[in-house]
Write a protein that holds these residues in place. Structure first.
Motif, short mmCIF file in Angstrom:
data_model
loop_
_atom_site.label_atom_id
_atom_site.label_comp_id
_atom_site.label_asym_id
_atom_site.label_seq_id
_atom_site.Cartn_x
_atom_site.Cartn_y
_atom_site.Cartn_z
N GLY A 183 32.99 46.44 41.92
CA GLY A 183 32.12 46.50 40.74
C GLY A 183 30.71 46.95 41.08
O GLY A 183 29.94 47.32 40.18
N SER A 223 24.69 44.84 46.03
CA SER A 223 25.63 43.74 46.27
C SER A 223 25.11 42.49 45.59
O SER A 223 24.01 42.04 45.88
CB SER A 223 25.80 43.51 47.77
OG SER A 223 26.68 42.43 47.99
N LYS A 224 25.92 41.95 44.69
CA LYS A 224 25.48 40.75 43.97
C LYS A 224 25.42 39.56 44.93
O LYS A 224 24.44 38.85 44.99
CB LYS A 224 26.45 40.48 42.82
CG LYS A 224 25.95 39.41 41.86
CD LYS A 224 26.84 39.33 40.64
CE LYS A 224 26.23 38.39 39.62
NZ LYS A 224 27.04 38.23 38.42
N GLY A 242 25.59 39.77 48.22
CA GLY A 242 24.83 40.13 49.43
C GLY A 242 25.62 39.88 50.70
O GLY A 242 25.13 40.16 51.79
N THR A 280 29.15 40.78 50.98
CA THR A 280 30.39 41.55 51.03
C THR A 280 30.43 42.36 52.33
O THR A 280 29.51 43.13 52.62
CB THR A 280 30.50 42.48 49.79
OG1 THR A 280 30.42 41.65 48.63
CG2 THR A 280 31.78 43.26 49.77
N GLY A 337 30.89 41.97 38.21
CA GLY A 337 30.84 43.31 38.81
C GLY A 337 31.44 44.40 37.95
O GLY A 337 30.82 45.44 37.70
N ARG A 338 32.67 44.18 37.49
CA ARG A 338 33.35 45.27 36.77
C ARG A 338 32.82 45.52 35.37
O ARG A 338 33.22 46.48 34.72
CB ARG A 338 34.87 45.03 36.76
CG ARG A 338 35.30 43.71 36.15
CD ARG A 338 36.79 43.44 36.41
NE ARG A 338 37.20 42.12 35.95
CZ ARG A 338 37.07 41.01 36.65
NH1 ARG A 338 36.49 41.04 37.84
NH2 ARG A 338 37.49 39.85 36.18
N GLN A 341 39.98 49.17 38.01
CA GLN A 341 39.41 47.88 38.42
C GLN A 341 39.20 46.99 37.21
O GLN A 341 39.52 45.80 37.23
CB GLN A 341 38.07 48.04 39.15
CG GLN A 341 37.62 46.71 39.73
CD GLN A 341 36.12 46.55 39.92
OE1 GLN A 341 35.34 47.39 39.50
NE2 GLN A 341 35.72 45.48 40.55
N GLU A 366 41.72 43.92 37.61
CA GLU A 366 41.11 42.67 38.05
C GLU A 366 40.97 41.67 36.90
O GLU A 366 40.94 40.46 37.12
CB GLU A 366 39.72 42.96 38.66
CG GLU A 366 39.54 42.34 40.02
CD GLU A 366 38.23 42.72 40.69
OE1 GLU A 366 38.29 43.07 41.88
OE2 GLU A 366 37.15 42.67 40.06
N GLN A 384 38.34 36.48 39.30
CA GLN A 384 39.20 37.27 40.19
C GLN A 384 39.53 36.44 41.43
O GLN A 384 39.20 36.83 42.55
CB GLN A 384 38.56 38.62 40.57
CG GLN A 384 37.15 38.59 41.15
CD GLN A 384 36.09 38.36 40.11
OE1 GLN A 384 36.22 38.77 38.96
NE2 GLN A 384 35.04 37.65 40.48
O1 PA5 Z 1 34.42 42.72 40.41
C1 PA5 Z 1 34.10 42.13 41.41
O2 PA5 Z 1 33.66 40.97 41.39
C2 PA5 Z 1 34.19 42.81 42.77
O3 PA5 Z 1 34.72 44.07 42.70
C3 PA5 Z 1 32.78 42.87 43.35
O4 PA5 Z 1 31.99 43.64 42.49
C4 PA5 Z 1 32.82 43.51 44.73
O5 PA5 Z 1 33.59 42.73 45.58
C5 PA5 Z 1 31.40 43.62 45.28
O6 PA5 Z 1 30.77 42.38 45.31
P1 PA5 Z 1 29.23 42.23 45.64
O7 PA5 Z 1 28.47 42.91 44.55
O8 PA5 Z 1 28.97 40.76 45.66
O9 PA5 Z 1 28.99 42.87 46.97
#
Ligand code: PA5
Length: 424
Positions: free
Chosen positions: A78, A131-132, A134, A136, A194-195, A274, A278, A407
């Motif tokens: 996402g 990165s939400k 941080g 990943t 994310g998505r 996705q 997801e 998810q």
């Molecule tokens: O939909 C989701 O939650 C995932 O696809 C995340 O977006 C993906 O794993 C990336 O995560 P993050 O933004 O924490 O790095």
């Protein structure tokens, strides 16, 4: 802006029979009373998005304009797919304008990383890490290596302008790192997963940096909010699509193939996969989202769709007006026997291929087809389409009795991988 047609789907049920369930799902979504209600910030986002943040995004893009050849967008899932979908749909696959956009941090492939590293060696670069959490691993590994590369390439003050971090408002490893290093930071809202985040800073910053008119994207997004806020199935095409999916599933279809006739829509399909995969694939339920690009894949998957197991339906994502078009030329000698197309527009040929394929798959092959038509591949259509799919997805998954906004399954591989990598 979106037309939805289910006349080629051969549904055994009447959409109207789902009105009560749809109204309930709609209410749960808008009143934040359904499953996963902590993550429905996207529902009103077209109206109440952070306007100041958008101004900062525009100002940042403006201040960096012309100073870089390559935009590196470092993120996964996402935090990656939406930006890539937008950039490829709107700019096309061979955009002559700068910057070139390279996506990274979405794979562990050493070859991929090293090739990008060599490619950008002599180029001016801006890096947007997204990165939400941080934490990943794919993104964090790539970012550490890119950060070092940037530090070797540019003085500290220049790095502070060229490295942009999109992450949580207040918490997390990336937020702490960015604050310590003095990188500008942009916010991923807490209540948007994310998505569903492409029209937050997650997608808007890379779009703006690549030259896309993000105000126009948000205009389309807001238009969709208005057009799709009525729960009445007679007038809401997103909800019609949501219901058709459930009816087709009951008719034994366990896979949905999103089909486009435009190569630059390929990443839109990846983003869509996705979103639906997801959101829906839980508790042993759900329709498998898959995709194809025609006519290219008619020369590979076409045989299966036409005569293989009757497990799937197609959702055509059609574009009314192409971004570019041309005329097929006349040739005096006609050695290739192609003069029957002389004078025809290239897009007309594409549309005839689509019409012929629809008839072949639906009528001869017995494959149900849903048709979603967008006006063009420009900014407003992208914004509109995102909201259309968000709402269709959320309502469709609520109709299935599943929480669309978590998810839990994606953690399993990570646990095993961390054990093997020796992470404590
Ligand atoms: O939909 C989701 O939650 C995932 O696809 C995340 O977006 C993906 O794993 C990336 O995560 P993050 O933004 O924490 O790095």
């Amino acid at each position: 802006m979106i037309k939805f047609d289910f006349q080629h789907a051969h549904l055994n049920e009447n959409l109207k029979d789902y009105q009560e369930a749809v109204t309930l799902a709609h209410t749960q979504l808008h009143e934040k009373t359904g499953a996963g209600n902590d993550f429905v910030g996207w529902v009103d986002w077209p109206l109440n998005y952070d306007h100041e943040e958008l101004e900062r995004i525009l100002a940042t893009a403006q201040s960096l304009r012309g100073r870089f050849d390559v935009l590196l967008v470092c993120g996964i899932g996402g935090s990656y797919l939406g930006a890539r979908a937008a950039i490829e749909m709107i700019r096309g696959l061979y955009c002559p304008d700068k910057p070139e956009v390279i996506f990274i941090g979405n794979t562990f492939s050493s070859t991929y990383f090293k090739q990008v590293e060599a490619y950008i060696q002599d180029k001016d670069v801006v890096l947007n890490v997204i990165s939400k959490s941080g934490t990943t691993t794919e993104t964090a590994m790539a970012f550490r290596m890119l950060k070092q590369l940037m530090e070797n390439k540019y003085p500290a003050e220049e790095c502070r302008q060229r490295i942009l971090a999109t992450t949580d408002r207040a918490r997390g490893t990336l937020k702490e790192l960015a604050d310590r290093e003095g990188y500008p930071t942009f916010v991923i809202p807490d209540d948007i997963g994310g998505r569903f985040s492409v029209l937050t800073a997650v997608g808007l910053l890379p779009m703006a940096l690549s030259g896309i008119d993000v105000r126009a994207v948000m205009k389309g997004f807001a238009q969709a909010y208005d057009d799709l806020k009525n729960p009445d199935l007679e007038v809401n095409p997103a909800y019609q699509y949501a219901v058709c999916r459930r009816i087709l599933e009951k008719q034994g279809k366990c896979a949905e193939m999103l089909v486009s006739y435009e190569p630059q829509m390929t990443m839109v399909a990846e983003w869509w996969k996705q979103l639906f995969g997801e959101s829906e694939g839980k508790e042993g339920k759900g329709i498998l989202p898959c995709s194809a690009n025609f006519s290219t894949d008619l020369h590979s998957l076409g045989q299966f769709i036409q005569e293989g197991r009757k497990m799937l339906y197609e959702t055509l994502l059609l574009v009314e007006t192409p971004t570019l078009d041309g005329q097929f030329p006349y040739d005096e000698a006609d050695l290739d026997h192609m003069n029957y197309l002389a004078g025809k527009s290239l897009d007309w040929v594409n549309k005839m291929a689509c019409q012929g394929t629809l008839e072949a798959h639906e009528v001869t092959g017995g494959v149900p087809n849903l048709i979603i038509t967008i006006p063009d591949m420009k900014e407003e259509s992208f914004g509109y389409m995102c909201y259309f799919f968000f709402k269709a997805c959320a309502v469709s998954v609520y109709l299935l009795g599943v929480n669309p906004f978590n998810q839990p399954g994606v953690e399993v591989y990570k646990k095993n991988m961390f054990r093997l990598l020796g992470k404590h």
